[in-house]
Design an enzyme around this catalytic site. Structure first.
Site, short mmCIF file in Angstrom:
data_model
loop_
_atom_site.label_atom_id
_atom_site.label_comp_id
_atom_site.label_asym_id
_atom_site.label_seq_id
_atom_site.Cartn_x
_atom_site.Cartn_y
_atom_site.Cartn_z
N ILE A 1 0.82 -1.21 0.00
CA ILE A 1 0.00 0.00 0.00
C ILE A 1 0.85 1.26 0.00
CG2 ILE A 1 -2.01 -1.06 1.09
CD1 ILE A 1 -1.05 0.00 3.77
N GLY A 2 2.17 1.09 0.02
CA GLY A 2 3.03 2.27 -0.02
C GLY A 2 4.49 1.87 0.00
N GLY B 1 8.30 3.77 1.02
CA GLY B 1 8.97 4.94 1.55
C GLY B 1 10.47 4.72 1.64
N GLY B 2 11.16 5.67 2.27
CA GLY B 2 12.60 5.57 2.40
C GLY B 2 13.03 4.38 3.22
N PHE B 3 12.19 3.93 4.17
CA PHE B 3 12.52 2.79 5.02
C PHE B 3 12.28 1.46 4.30
CE2 PHE B 3 11.54 -0.33 8.36
CZ PHE B 3 12.65 -0.17 9.19
N VAL C 1 5.38 -0.88 2.57
CA VAL C 1 4.34 -1.00 3.58
C VAL C 1 3.24 -1.91 3.01
CG1 VAL C 1 2.69 0.19 5.06
CG2 VAL C 1 4.84 1.32 4.42
N LYS D 1 5.27 -2.30 7.97
CA LYS D 1 6.37 -1.62 7.29
C LYS D 1 7.61 -2.50 7.39
CE LYS D 1 7.04 2.81 8.07
NZ LYS D 1 7.56 4.05 8.73
N ASP E 1 10.17 15.15 10.20
CA ASP E 1 9.77 14.75 8.85
C ASP E 1 8.28 14.96 8.65
OD1 ASP E 1 10.28 13.93 6.28
OD2 ASP E 1 10.21 11.79 6.72
#
Length: 843
Positions: free
Chosen positions: A500-501, A503-505, A508, A522, A618
């Site tokens: 669903i997403g 990111g930088g980490f 997700v 995540k 952030d």
């Protein structure tokens, strides 16, 4: 007068630069020089270069399977180059083979500009392009004109490029160049980040991603000795007001032993971008550029320098940054350029594998030697290196056939044995899992939960809705370690369709625990620079916090070197996705205000809920999540940091955050306070009302940065001219004015001039009240609260003078009857405080 002089100066720079473009190109005669206009029956002249028609028997000799090749033309092609009027269409796998007379590096330039011809719509073409050793493009498709430039070291007597259409598709090409490159252009060694040296560049394939002329005009391929194209740096600058341009092309001094015009033309070395210090000897900030890159690759970053601003040697000292890391400190160009002023110098750096889609480059002053604060950059090139799959286009399903037959046999045998062993392992693992599942079922357990050990500490046993008896650490009793197998089960073994997403980490996933609880999982990417420190910070922070406007941490997993965080599931995703880019229904103004208020409450709690403030670092629309009722919750605390002690004004720390939202004062001084979050939230407020990205390089230069663009209109008092069209005519003027004033105050240059999050929250509550009810009296007098004056008003209600309509009191009374969440340590909601201020009986 100052602005007029600056405009004249910039105009002079550009006129001078354009003039020197005409004489900056010294000839280079490449041993191999193939230029084909694909699909054309006549030669095509571009400047002083002639592209040979390939639709004739002489040129068709380069093609392996001409029967699968069509030559097509269109007078209405998308591009403005004459090369884009014709094309070759490949309906089957086809090869171009070029004889090589001198081994070594060669340019490969592929020209694509899709147009439609009969049944062929080239914008729908999908294909792969490879050489004997490298994949250049994988499943490539394009809807616009583009030139792909590569640099390959050819070690045989020929170069073969294969065009392979994807299933039920075709390939196309408008023009192609294969040209020898001078040996001096790419050396074998470069500095490796974060430390060490990189050896073996000559064996790497390179793709030009960005080539930029700082402070000067764009340079076309006709004005470069190696037919390169250089873009102007304006659209890449992060904070344009911090930079200024200088031009002195006459001063460039190409000296023996230094870079030649083949490295970069004088128009690059004779123009530059420097700090806009405005004659302030105490200036201390960085000038930064932002570039889009692909994940998972190393990049060769070449910096071009030429000191055309100093009057004598050893006057200029500065630092160089990539991302948040200083890669060169106290750089003195005098010592690098043979102790000669205005002598060109370049520096090659190879990055680590990228874990982000943007690469930031910065320059900043080094005043340790007492020098006047300044920093310069003349040009920049960013070139992608092939990955371990010998591909320049992401993951490749197959390695090109450039290896020996022994290597192929080894791969086949190894794959066969490995595949057999993998099947056996999977079967055994499945049997063990089934046995374990049945044993747990007999014991009446669905999952095993063990202590959160990241902080250490003594453990105690407590109940949980997820198990019959579980153990939690006293040091962090709200966080739980979840077994990896349970996470796998919850995410359907990390099903990619459940993502669903990203990111930088890492990615997700949506998931569901055994008891039906929906979660967001995540999973950390091992290549991400947001690693263990951010993972620990997220757990530690969210284990302490419990607030209805902060996303709750349900658990974590650190088995098998994994870093996985499990959160409550937020049904409606990010605020960003509801503003633009996803096609979701537009939010009403009231919904947007309520979301902003919820996020402000969460941040206010972070700043004031404990003895020491917590700074998020952030804040952005992508980190504000919405539940099924569109209630906002702040998320992603991996970069969060404890605020200053009572006797301190700030925390000194390396700059982290997201460009477009980053507090410029924090960026310049590397001094962090809660007001850095306030600045970022101000950008979010403008993002909410304008519904567009905070950085959009595709827009005209004055519109690229949302904060700068919105502030320009706000200072004119005309913000309504740029608001989201879906809101046009639906916002009460007073509500918009109060909202815009709040955002403007948040973006003050200096933190001391910005409001606290409590002040911001107050004003957003008031903007909502103005939207929901008509105030009596002069609208100009209706702004009861001025940002920065909240505390006296809250502490002394008698100082507040406001005449309000009964409808306002009724609306406020509804808010006043809300039951505050037990976990809301901010106490009474700002709506409740507001209701006391506006009701006459509350006075």
């Amino acid at each position: 007068m100052m602005m007029l002089w600056k405009g004249i100066r910039i105009l002079f720079i550009w006129v001078q630069s354009v003039f020197f473009l005409q004489c900056s190109c010294k000839g280079y005669n490449p041993p191999d020089n193939y230029m084909l206009d694909c699909g054309s029956s006549t030669n095509t002249t571009v400047g002083d270069r002639v592209f040979i028609a390939d639709d004739n028997s002489e040129s068709s000799k380069f093609l392996s399977t001409p029967q699968d090749v069509l030559a097509i033309s269109s007078s209405n092609s998308n591009g403005d180059s004459p090369l884009y009027r014709t094309a070759r269409v490949f309906t089957g796998t086809t090869k171009y083979t070029f004889p090589i007379t001198q081994k070594g590096r060669h340019w490969i330039r592929l020209y694509f500009s899709p147009f439609s011809y009969n049944s062929y719509d080239m914008s729908s073409a999908k294909f792969t392009v490879s050489t004997e050793s490298f994949v250049l493009l994988n499943s490539f498709t394009t809807t616009s004109s583009v030139v792909k430039e590569y640099s390959l070291n050819v070690t045989s007597g020929s170069l073969t490029m294969t065009f392979s259409p994807s299933s039920n598709s075709f390939a196309f090409l408008n023009a192609i160049e294969v040209i020898s490159v001078p040996n001096e252009l790419i050396q074998d060694d470069a500095a490796l980040l974060p430390s060490g040296n990189y050896h073996g560049l000559l064996d790497q394939a390179l793709e030009t991603v960005h080539r930029v002329n700082m402070g000067g005009p764009a340079i076309s391929s006709l004005n470069d000795s190696l037919w390169r194209t250089w873009l102007n740096d304006w659209n890449f600058l992060v904070a344009k007001g911090l930079a200024t341009n200088v031009s002195n092309i006459d001063a460039v001094n190409y000296i023996p032993g230094g870079p030649s015009q083949n490295i970069a033309p004088s128009t690059v070395y004779g123009t530059l971008t420097e700090m806009n210090s405005a004659d302030n000897p105490s200036s201390n900030f960085n000038v930064s550029w932002q570039f889009n890159v692909d994940l998972g690759f190393r990049y060769l970053v070449r910096f071009h320098f030429c000191d055309i601003v100093s009057k004598s040697l050893n006057q200029l000292y500065f630092n160089l940054y990539i991302g948040t890391s200083m890669v060169v400190s106290n750089l003195d160009l005098s010592t690098k350029a043979f102790n000669t002023l205005a002598a060109p110098y370049y520096l090659d750096l190879v990055t680590d594998l990228t874990d982000n889609t943007t690469l930031h480059v910065s320059i900043g002053p080094d005043t340790a030697n007492g020098a006047y604060p300044n920093a310069i950059l003349n040009g920049l090139e960013i070139m992608k290196l092939n990955n371990t799959m010998r591909s320049l286009s992401g993951d490749s399903s197959s390695v090109p056939s450039g290896s020996s037959s022994k290597s192929h046999v080894g791969v086949i045998v190894g794959s066969s044995i490995g595949g057999f062993l993998a099947v056996v392992f999977i079967v055994v693992l499945f049997i063990c899992c089934q046995k374990r599942r049945r044993r747990l079922a007999r014991q009446g357990l669905t999952k095993t939960w063990i202590p959160l050990s990241i902080n250490g500490g003594t453990s105690l046993t407590m109940g949980s809705k997820f198990s019959s008896g579980t153990t939690a650490s006293i040091a962090s009793s709200l966080g739980y370690r979840i077994p990896f197998m349970a996470v796998q089960e919850a995410t359907n073994n990390f099903d990619e369709s459940w993502v669903i997403g990203i990111g930088g980490f890492g990615k997700v996933y949506r998931g569901e625990l055994g008891d039906g609880t929906k979660v967001a999982v995540k999973r950390g990417n091992p290549k991400s620079q947001q690693g263990l420190a951010e993972f620990q910070t997220e757990i530690e922070m969210l284990s302490q916090f419990r607030h209805r406007h902060l996303v709750s941490l349900i658990g974590y997993c650190d088995e098998r070197s994994e870093m996985i965080l499990i959160y409550e599931y937020m049904e409606n995703g990010t605020l960003k996705s509801h503003l633009y880019g996803s096609g979701l229904p537009s939010l009403s103004w009231k919904q947007r205000l309520e979301i902003c208020i919820g996020a402000a409450r969460g941040l206010h709690y972070l700043h004031t809920g404990y003895a020491k403030a917590v700074i998020h670092r952030d804040v952005k629309s992508a980190n504000i999540l919405l539940d099924e009722n569109l209630m906002a919750k702040v998320a992603d605390f991996g970069l969060s940091k404890a605020g200053p002690e009572l006797d301190q004004t700030h925390v000194s720390t390396a700059v982290k955050g997201s460009f477009g939202y980053l507090d410029p004062e924090y960026f310049r001084r590397q001094q962090l306070t809660e007001k850095s979050d306030v600045y970022s939230f101000g950008v979010v407020l403008f993002e909410v009302v304008c519904a567009r990205p905070v950085i959009d390089p595709t827009l005209p230069r004055e519109m690229v940065n949302l904060a700068e663009w919105a502030m320009k209109w706000q200072k004119k008092g005309q913000l309504e001219n740029i608001i989201d069209q879906d809101l046009a005519g639906k916002i009460r003027p007073d509500s918009l004015r109060k909202f815009a004033e709040t955002a403007e105050k948040c973006l003050a240059d200096y933190g001391v001039d910005r409001p606290s999050m409590g002040d911001v929250l107050w004003n957003l509550e008031y903007a909502l009240q103005l939207q929901e009810a008509v105030l009596l009296g002069d609208p100009e007098d209706s702004s009861m609260n001025v940002i920065g004056e909240l505390s006296p008003q809250v502490n002394n209600f008698s100082h507040v003078d406001a005449n309000v309509d009964a409808s306002v009191s009724a609306t406020a009374a509804i808010h006043a009857q809300e039951d505050p969440a037990i976990d809301d340590l901010s106490g009474v909601s700002m709506s409740r405080v507001f209701s006391q201020l506006v009701k006459s009986e509350g006075r």
